[in-house]
Every structure is written in structure tokens, then in C-alpha cells.
Design a protein around this motif. Structure first.
Motif, mmCIF file in Angstrom:
data_model
loop_
_atom_site.group_PDB
_atom_site.id
_atom_site.type_symbol
_atom_site.label_atom_id
_atom_site.label_comp_id
_atom_site.label_asym_id
_atom_site.label_seq_id
_atom_site.Cartn_x
_atom_site.Cartn_y
_atom_site.Cartn_z
ATOM 1 N N ILE A 1 -10.894 -4.214 -15.253
ATOM 2 C CA ILE A 1 -9.537 -4.915 -15.415
ATOM 3 C C ILE A 1 -8.818 -3.894 -16.320
ATOM 4 C CG2 ILE A 1 -8.153 -6.563 -16.372
ATOM 5 C CD1 ILE A 1 -10.446 -8.613 -15.739
ATOM 6 N N PRO B 1 -9.422 5.428 -7.765
ATOM 7 C CA PRO B 1 -8.242 5.653 -8.564
ATOM 8 C C PRO B 1 -8.118 6.681 -9.276
ATOM 9 C CG PRO B 1 -8.997 3.338 -8.346
ATOM 10 C CD PRO B 1 -9.945 4.212 -8.088
ATOM 11 N N THR C 1 -3.152 0.950 -11.206
ATOM 12 C CA THR C 1 -3.182 1.032 -9.924
ATOM 13 C C THR C 1 -3.020 -0.562 -9.554
ATOM 14 O OG1 THR C 1 -5.384 1.071 -9.986
ATOM 15 C CG2 THR C 1 -4.088 3.132 -9.272
ATOM 16 N N MET C 2 -3.076 -1.465 -10.428
ATOM 17 C CA MET C 2 -3.043 -2.603 -10.258
ATOM 18 C C MET C 2 -2.219 -3.243 -11.143
ATOM 19 S SD MET C 2 -5.005 -3.839 -8.200
ATOM 20 C CE MET C 2 -5.834 -2.760 -6.850
ATOM 21 N N PRO C 3 -1.399 -4.415 -11.124
ATOM 22 C CA PRO C 3 -1.351 -4.999 -9.548
ATOM 23 C C PRO C 3 -0.987 -4.177 -8.613
ATOM 24 C CG PRO C 3 -0.193 -6.457 -11.305
ATOM 25 C CD PRO C 3 -0.599 -5.002 -11.861
ATOM 26 N N LEU C 4 -1.629 -4.392 -7.226
ATOM 27 C CA LEU C 4 -1.154 -3.616 -6.308
ATOM 28 C C LEU C 4 0.246 -3.589 -5.922
ATOM 29 C CD1 LEU C 4 -3.110 -2.048 -4.320
ATOM 30 C CD2 LEU C 4 -2.832 -3.694 -2.736
ATOM 31 N N SER D 1 -8.813 7.064 -1.445
ATOM 32 C CA SER D 1 -8.068 5.898 -1.808
ATOM 33 C C SER D 1 -9.034 4.697 -2.412
ATOM 34 C CB SER D 1 -7.703 5.311 -0.478
ATOM 35 O OG SER D 1 -8.926 5.172 0.043
ATOM 36 N N ILE E 1 -3.067 -11.849 1.900
ATOM 37 C CA ILE E 1 -4.441 -11.891 1.405
ATOM 38 C C ILE E 1 -5.247 -13.334 1.410
ATOM 39 C CG2 ILE E 1 -5.643 -11.408 -1.058
ATOM 40 C CD1 ILE E 1 -4.051 -9.156 -0.764
ATOM 41 N N THR F 1 3.412 -8.260 -8.587
ATOM 42 C CA THR F 1 3.551 -9.520 -9.362
ATOM 43 C C THR F 1 4.390 -8.924 -10.631
ATOM 44 O OG1 THR F 1 1.132 -9.195 -10.027
ATOM 45 C CG2 THR F 1 1.673 -10.778 -8.562
ATOM 46 N N PHE G 1 0.875 -1.281 -0.005
ATOM 47 C CA PHE G 1 0.048 -0.059 -0.059
ATOM 48 C C PHE G 1 0.797 1.551 0.019
ATOM 49 C CE2 PHE G 1 -3.193 -3.003 1.312
ATOM 50 C CZ PHE G 1 -4.041 -2.769 0.444
ATOM 51 N N VAL H 1 -1.132 -15.195 -2.622
ATOM 52 C CA VAL H 1 -0.124 -14.112 -1.962
ATOM 53 C C VAL H 1 -0.304 -13.822 -0.654
ATOM 54 C CG1 VAL H 1 0.350 -11.448 -1.921
ATOM 55 C CG2 VAL H 1 0.012 -12.739 -4.253
ATOM 56 N N ALA I 1 -8.072 -0.492 -14.286
ATOM 57 C CA ALA I 1 -7.269 -0.569 -13.171
ATOM 58 C C ALA I 1 -5.804 -1.228 -13.755
ATOM 59 C CB ALA I 1 -7.743 -1.864 -12.292
#
Ligand code: HEC
Length: 416
Positions: free
Chosen positions: A378, A256, A387-390, A253, A356, A394, A119, A353, A381
Motif C-alpha cells: 500500500i 511501477p 500509481t494508486m488509486p488507478l 506495465s 471492476i 477516487t 489506464f 467501481v 503504490a
């Protein structure tokens, strides 16, 4: 086990933070409203007829007002200075502020520092370590108070407009610095936490001591030190203007589109200024000569920001839209390995992960059907907002994002 505990702590703290925050800001909005709606008395008026039965009536009354709420009538009076005797019981409003800060700090630890790698960090922004990121976040709160308090105590005190501008400039600088080291959402939440810290420190170090001085002077039969009262008034005015930007940063938060842009610090600065404008409009609208244009101007600025954050089709990584026309877009089955490798470690009925335990926000990408049903999310993000993958934990590559963009463009063509 750890994730289960974290989830419960996060839920209970957020809940408590909400409740204490509502109590604090609710009361402060209410007293601000009272101040603005008092029926002011002329200087010479001494009596207040409905208060005749009151043992401490007879002191000069600054104003009063009637209100109806909860099935009853309420009558309130404000004294010009103080009643003759210290009334019992006298109600104070301070614990709401302190508990809001304590629960907020605990929440920051549970949500952001516990999983700092996820984060706080964003490798595409900077390569700092989790310890450095946390130190930066904590310093933001501490240094903001020192800078702000210094500005309030300096000779600028007599130039409130300049002082206000410098305070705003400090927070813009903070947003700029944080957004160059932390992930977008961590930067936003820390600017908010720094502003919130200043607000609570104002209550603790200045406003409550000034009220204590007022009460002590009354009990001791002496005139209160007016400079303390003036300081407190200025600080509570600042707090009033901080409120709306802080509340925006606290909820940002979840959106995004607000924090993921390249110039997110600028977005934050302009958005905050426009909500300060809205607060200002509410503060002055009862005055005969208020600046009516402030509200429409603020709404217009917000609308422009909204447009500026609109995703531009095909721009994120090259020209996805056109590319899809040239090559054949990959099918959902063809992009499944990317999703499985980069997303499903977290977004799955059985996440792998560590930290999680359940699919975040119940978003799972285990099957091609699930992936296709959530194609728009998808794309937003992973391709538009990135903003993803957080924390890009990965390590998704740009080529893979490009693949997703082409897949999405292909889908959009299939289903007009
Ligand atoms: C390291 C774990 C992790 C990985 C990997 C991950 N996510 Fe997430 N994702 C999360 C968490 C945690 C949230 C919830 C964030 C919050 O609480 O706001 C989330 C939220 C989301 C959301 C909803 C919020 C939003 O931003 O719209 C979407 C959509 C999403 N992820 C898509 C993806 C995609 C697509 C991938 C793969 C490219 C991916 N995620 C990879 C952890 C992850």
C-alpha cells in the motif's frame, strides 16, 4: 457482464499475442543465430558433400552448419545467392509478425482504450480527455512509422550510424511527449507499440516484398534487384535492435518502479539503450574484434537505473519518517476510512467501481487485518510510486497520502 467479457478477451488476446510473438521473435533470433554461426565457405568452394544427392546442389554455398536438436541431427546450408531452381515447398516466415501486431492492437484496445479513464489518464500528469489520449496513442504508432520510413528512405541511408542515432532520438522524443500527457504505464506501452508497429511494417512493406522480388527474379531467370535486398537487410537489422526494448516495454506495465518516476521517459530511454547494447553484444560476440566492454557497460547502466529507482524513505510527501516521530502515527483502524474511500471501491471482495468485478490482482482491503498485512504494498503504490488509486479515480489527496506514510512509518517502528 462487461467486465467478465473484458477479462476473457484480455486473457485470450494476451495468450495469442504471446504465442505469435514468441514464434516471430523466436524465428528471427534463430535465423540471426544461423547467420552468425554458419561455417563460411571460401569463394572458390563449389561442392557441399552431404548435399550431393540434392538436385539443386552445385550452386555456390555461402556456408553450412550442423546442429543437434529434438533427438536428431540437422544439416543446413545457405546459398550465396539462390538455388538454380525454385525449390518446392519454400517456407516463408511472415504471419507470425502480422498476427503479433493484430493481437497486440486488439489487446491495446481491450486493456487500455476500453477503460481509458483508468489506464490511459493520470490527472497529475495532464488534464486531457480520454478521446484525446486514445488519439495520441494511435497517432504515436502511425507517425512513428512515417518518421522512421522517411529516415530510412532519405539520403541518410548511406550513413547508418547517423540514421540509427536519429531513429533512437525519435523514440526518445516520443517517450518524452507521451509521458507528459498519458499515465506512465500508458506512455511506456505506446512507445513499445509504436516500435512494434515499425517492426511489423518493416516486414510487411519492405522485407517480404524484397523476398518476393528474389523469388520472382529466380522464377523469371533474371538477376534480382539488389537495392531491395539491401533495404530489407537494413530494416531487419533495425528490427533486431528494436526487439529487446520492445519486450521490456511490453512487460514494464507490471513494474511501477519503472514507469512511475517523474523522469520516466528518461528511465525508458536509458534502459532501452542499455538493452540495445546487450543485443549488440550478442550480434557481434562471434567476431574476432568485438567490443567486449559493451555487455558489462550495459549491465552496469541497468544496475544504476535499479538503484536510481530505489524508494527513498521519508521523501515522498515531506518527511514521513521524521513526522512519525513527532506526532503519534495513526493506527490501522484510524486509516481504514481513507482506504475504504480511496481504495476499496476496487480492492474489495465486492467492488463498487463500475468496470471492476473482482478485486484487482486479488488484492482486497476489506478488513484492518488485510490492510496491515499489505502495508508495504500500500505504501509503495499510494505513497512512493503514486500509481494508486488507478488514474486517481477516487481523488486521493496529498494529505491522505501523507497520512498513509505516517501510518506506515508507525507500523515499521512497531515491528522492527
Ligand atoms: C479504480 C480502481 C482502483 C482503485 C481505486 C485502486 N486500485 Fe489498486 N489496482 C487497480 C487495478 C486494476 C490494479 C491492477 C493493475 C494491473 O493489472 O497491473 C491494481 C493494483 C494494485 C496493486 C498491485 C500493483 C502495484 O502497483 O503494486 C496495489 C498494491 C494496489 N493496487 C494498491 C492500491 C491502493 C493502496 C489503493 C488506494 C490508495 C488502490 N490500489 C486503489 C485498481 C484500483
Amino acid at each position: 457482464m462487461e467486465a467478465w467479457l473484458q477479462q476473457w478477451l484480455s486473457l485470450l488476446l494476451r495468450w495469442a499475442h504471446f504465442i505469435t510473438g514468441i514464434a516471430w521473435i523466436g524465428a528471427s533470433f534463430y535465423f540471426n543465430w544461423l547467420e552468425n554461426h554458419l561455417q563460411r565457405r571460401a569463394q572458390s568452394t563449389q561442392d557441399a558433400s552431404p548435399a550431393k544427392a540434392d538436385p539443386i546442389a552445385g550452386d555456390p554455398i555461402a556456408g553450412d552448419l550442423w546442429a543437434v536438436h529434438d533427438g536428431g541431427f540437422y544439416y543446413l546450408q545457405k546459398y550465396r545467392v539462390a538455388p538454380q531452381h525454385l525449390p518446392e515447398p519454400l517456407h516463408w516466415f511472415k504471419y507470425e509478425a502480422y498476427f503479433t501486431w493484430v493481437t497486440g492492437l486488439a489487446l491495446l484496445i481491450v486493456v487500455y482504450y476500453w477503460d481509458a479513464r483508468l489506464f490511459m489518464l493520470d490527472p497529475s500528469v495532464s488534464g486531457i480527455s480520454t478521446a484525446q489520449a486514445i488519439a495520441l496513442g494511435v497517432s504515436a504508432m502511425l507517425v512513428s512509422w512515417l518518421v522512421y520510413d522517411g529516415l530510412c528512405r532519405s539520403r541518410l541511408r548511406r550513413h547508418t550510424a547517423w540514421q540509427g542515432a536519429l531513429i533512437a532520438a525519435w523514440f526518445v522524443l516520443l517517450a518524452y511527449v507521451l509521458s507528459h500527457y498519458l499515465s506512465g504505464r500508458a506512455a511506456f506501452i505506446h512507445v513499445g507499440a509504436a516500435m512494434g508497429t515499425v517492426m511489423v511494417a518493416n516486414v510487411f512493406f519492405v522485407i517480404i516484398p524484397a523476398q518476393k522480388e528474389l523469388v520472382a527474379a529466380l522464377a523469371g531467370g533474371r538477376t534480382p534487384d539488389a537495392s531491395k535486398g539491401n533495404d530489407a537487410l537494413l530494416r531487419s537489422r533495425h528490427n533486431n535492435y528494436f526487439t529487446l526494448p520492445v519486450l521490456f516495454m511490453m512487460i514494464s506495465s507490471h513494474y511501477p518502479a519503472t514507469y512511475s518516476g517523474v523522469n520516466n521517459w528518461l528511465f525508458l530511454a536509458v534502459f532501452s539503450l542499455s538493452v540495445v547494447g546487450i543485443r549488440h553484444w550478442f550480434n557481434v560476440r562471434h567476431l574476432p574484434q568485438h567490443s567486449k566492454w559493451v555487455l558489462p557497460a550495459a549491465v552496469l547502466v541497468m544496475f544504476c537505473l535499479m538503484l536510481a529507482s530505489m524508494p527513498r524513505q521519508g521523501t515522498p510527501s515531506g518527511v514521513a519518517g521524521q513526522a512519525a516521530g513527532l506526532t503519534t502515527a495513526p493506527t490501522t483502524l484510524q486509516i481504514m476510512p481513507v482506504i475504504t474511500a480511496r481504495c476499496a471501491g476496487c480492492h474489495s471482495g465486492h467492488p463498487t467501481v463500475s468496470g471492476i468485478t473482482t478485486a484487482p490482482l486479488a488484492i482486497a482491503f476489506d478488513t484492518a487485518d488485510e490492510v496491515e498485512a499489505q502495508a508495504e504494498r500500500i505504501f509503495q503504490a499510494a505513497v512512493v510510486n503514486r500509481t494508486m488509486p488507478l488514474g486517481n479515480l477516487t481523488t486521493m489527496s496529498d494529505a491522505e497520502r501523507e497520512q498513509l506514510a505516517q501510518w506506515y512509518a508507525g507500523l515499521a517502528k512497531k515491528t522492527p
